[in-house]
Design an enzyme around this catalytic site. Structure first.
Site, PDB file in Angstrom:
ATOM      1  N   SER A  11      22.225  13.977   0.530  1.00  0.00           N
ATOM      2  CA  SER A  11      23.482  14.407  -0.094  1.00  0.00           C
ATOM      3  C   SER A  11      23.884  13.496  -1.231  1.00  0.00           C
ATOM      4  CB  SER A  11      24.628  14.381   0.941  1.00  0.00           C
ATOM      5  OG  SER A  11      24.299  15.111   2.083  1.00  0.00           O
ATOM      6  N   GLY A  39      23.992  10.857   2.445  1.00  0.00           N
ATOM      7  CA  GLY A  39      23.444  11.777   3.453  1.00  0.00           C
ATOM      8  C   GLY A  39      22.832  10.922   4.545  1.00  0.00           C
ATOM      9  N   ALA A  42      18.908  10.824   4.435  1.00  0.00           N
ATOM     10  CA  ALA A  42      18.369  10.075   3.295  1.00  0.00           C
ATOM     11  C   ALA A  42      18.717   8.595   3.415  1.00  0.00           C
ATOM     12  CB  ALA A  42      18.921  10.645   1.996  1.00  0.00           C
ATOM     13  N   ASN A  43      19.922   8.298   3.888  1.00  0.00           N
ATOM     14  CA  ASN A  43      20.292   6.884   4.054  1.00  0.00           C
ATOM     15  C   ASN A  43      19.315   6.186   5.007  1.00  0.00           C
ATOM     16  OD1 ASN A  43      22.516   7.303   2.446  1.00  0.00           O
ATOM     17  ND2 ASN A  43      23.988   7.388   4.125  1.00  0.00           N
ATOM     18  N   ASP A 238      32.031  -2.334   2.026  1.00  0.00           N
ATOM     19  CA  ASP A 238      31.987  -0.890   2.265  1.00  0.00           C
ATOM     20  C   ASP A 238      31.134  -0.646   3.515  1.00  0.00           C
ATOM     21  OD1 ASP A 238      31.807   1.841   2.164  1.00  0.00           O
ATOM     22  OD2 ASP A 238      30.862   1.959   0.190  1.00  0.00           O
ATOM     23  N   THR A 240      30.375   2.272   4.756  1.00  0.00           N
ATOM     24  CA  THR A 240      29.657   3.555   4.725  1.00  0.00           C
ATOM     25  C   THR A 240      28.152   3.282   4.811  1.00  0.00           C
ATOM     26  OG1 THR A 240      31.320   4.247   3.126  1.00  0.00           O
ATOM     27  CG2 THR A 240      29.466   5.744   3.471  1.00  0.00           C
ATOM     28  N   GLY A 243      25.955   2.465   9.951  1.00  0.00           N
ATOM     29  CA  GLY A 243      25.309   3.069  11.125  1.00  0.00           C
ATOM     30  C   GLY A 243      23.911   3.566  10.781  1.00  0.00           C
ATOM     31  N   ASP A 244      23.750   4.096   9.596  1.00  0.00           N
ATOM     32  CA  ASP A 244      22.428   4.598   9.185  1.00  0.00           C
ATOM     33  C   ASP A 244      21.441   3.438   9.052  1.00  0.00           C
ATOM     34  OD1 ASP A 244      23.476   7.162   9.063  1.00  0.00           O
ATOM     35  OD2 ASP A 244      24.124   6.904   6.990  1.00  0.00           O
ATOM     36  N   LYS A 277      27.758  -4.704   0.359  1.00  0.00           N
ATOM     37  CA  LYS A 277      27.737  -4.134  -0.989  1.00  0.00           C
ATOM     38  C   LYS A 277      28.296  -2.714  -0.958  1.00  0.00           C
ATOM     39  CE  LYS A 277      24.000  -6.961  -2.768  1.00  0.00           C
ATOM     40  NZ  LYS A 277      22.544  -7.013  -2.749  1.00  0.00           N
TER      41      LYS A 277
END
Ligand code: RIB
Length: 303
Positions: A11, A39, A42-43, A238, A240, A243-244, A277
């Site tokens: 994504s 996504g 992809a991550n 950040d 985000t 977890g990936d 980062k």
């Protein structure tokens, strides 16, 4: 050598950093807008691409849209050493995650687009790619039927599966019998097992259910006792994609022969580096950075 296949979403993340979140009917000024590849699938693939050595391989199976994001997302996978031969392009928009970063945390609205069109119906060579893998990694941003048919196939062929049930959905329990590792966070775990305490749940699925607890680390049960792996404090820029990165680190370390506890220590370092980062993929570490980390110990080492 480790061969890992990630099946999942690819994504574009549209990220707004703000000091205020709009109320209903209100417009507020944001601080900054960025567009970065994301996504969950992809991550995880990109995190693996960065962690791997030259002899390892990570492939991604999924779909992007025939919009302007599609080629950028494909290029990003390749740039990060992810084999993207089986990421198709479909006549739709690419998956989009609208992310608001507020108060050091994120809120995400995800629109699947092309990711929602991933289907195993017409797969041919893709099954061979899966069969040749040491480990297959799945998440929940593609249709459940895709995950279920892959998990069933892998079980039959003896290929290990790590399943990250994020975001949670009501059908997740159907996956349990077919996967080797399942890695919900605390909230996803509660949705999966609403009537059980966290400790009881991990004890019922020893060496299989790993629960991530954010800044409190992660837990699993090793058949004898509860194992707690503390998080490593970080100055988070950040979160985000943390977890990936964690799931990718775990999958990689297990595929390289580490035991679950050591693999979790490896994954913990990777996710601690990742939050320092901006962007889901911005801080994902290379193996070299992992080895330079003060918590990287000899028992985590593998060739
Ligand atoms: O796990 C983080 C990812 O989930 C983001 O990159 C975004 O794409 C979301 O769907």
């Amino acid at each position: 050598m480790s061969k890992i296949v990630v099946v999942g979403s690819v994504s574009m993340d549209l990220v707004m950093e703000t000091n205020r979140v709009a109320e209903q009917g209100e417009t507020v000024f944001g601080e900054r807008f960025s567009m970065v590849p994301g996504g969950k699938g992809a991550n995880q693939a990109v995190a693996l691409g960065r962690l791997q050595t030259e002899e390892d391989q990570v492939s991604m199976l999924g779909a992007v849209g025939n919009d302007s994001f599609g080629p950028i997302l494909l290029e990003n996978l390749k740039k990060n050493q992810v084999i993207a031969d089986h990421v198709g392009t479909v006549p739709l928009s690419s998956g989009i995650a609208q992310i608001t970063i507020y108060n050091n945390d994120n809120r995400i609205i995800y629109c699947p687009g092309a990711n929602g069109q991933v289907s195993t119906q017409k797969w041919q060579k893709e099954w061979d790619v899966l069969e040749a893998a040491d480990m297959v990694v799945l998440q929940n941003e593609v249709p459940h039927e895709v995950n279920l048919s892959i998990a069933r196939f892998c079980k039959e062929k003896g290929v290990k599966v790590l399943y990250n049930p994020a975001p949670a959905r009501s059908t997740d329990l159907e996956m349990l019998d077919f996967v080797d590792f399942i890695t919900p966070n605390e909230h996803e775990c509660q949705e999966l097992f609403p009537d059980k305490s966290l400790k009881d749940v991990v004890a019922s699925y020893s060496n299989k259910l790993i629960v991530t607890l954010g800044t409190k680390g992660s837990i699993f049960h090793d058949e004898e006792e509860l194992q707690e792996i503390p998080a490593i404090p970080a100055q988070a820029v950040d979160t985000t994609g943390a977890g990936d990165t964690f799931n990718a680190g775990l999958a990689y370390a297990i595929s390289k022969g580490l035991k679950i506890k050591e693999a979790l220590a490896f994954a913990t370092i990777a996710s601690q580096l990742s939050v320092q980062k901006f962007g889901a993929q911005g801080g994902m570490p290379y193996l070299k950075e992992m080895k330079e980390h003060p918590k990287y110990e000899k028992n985590l080492h593998f060739e």
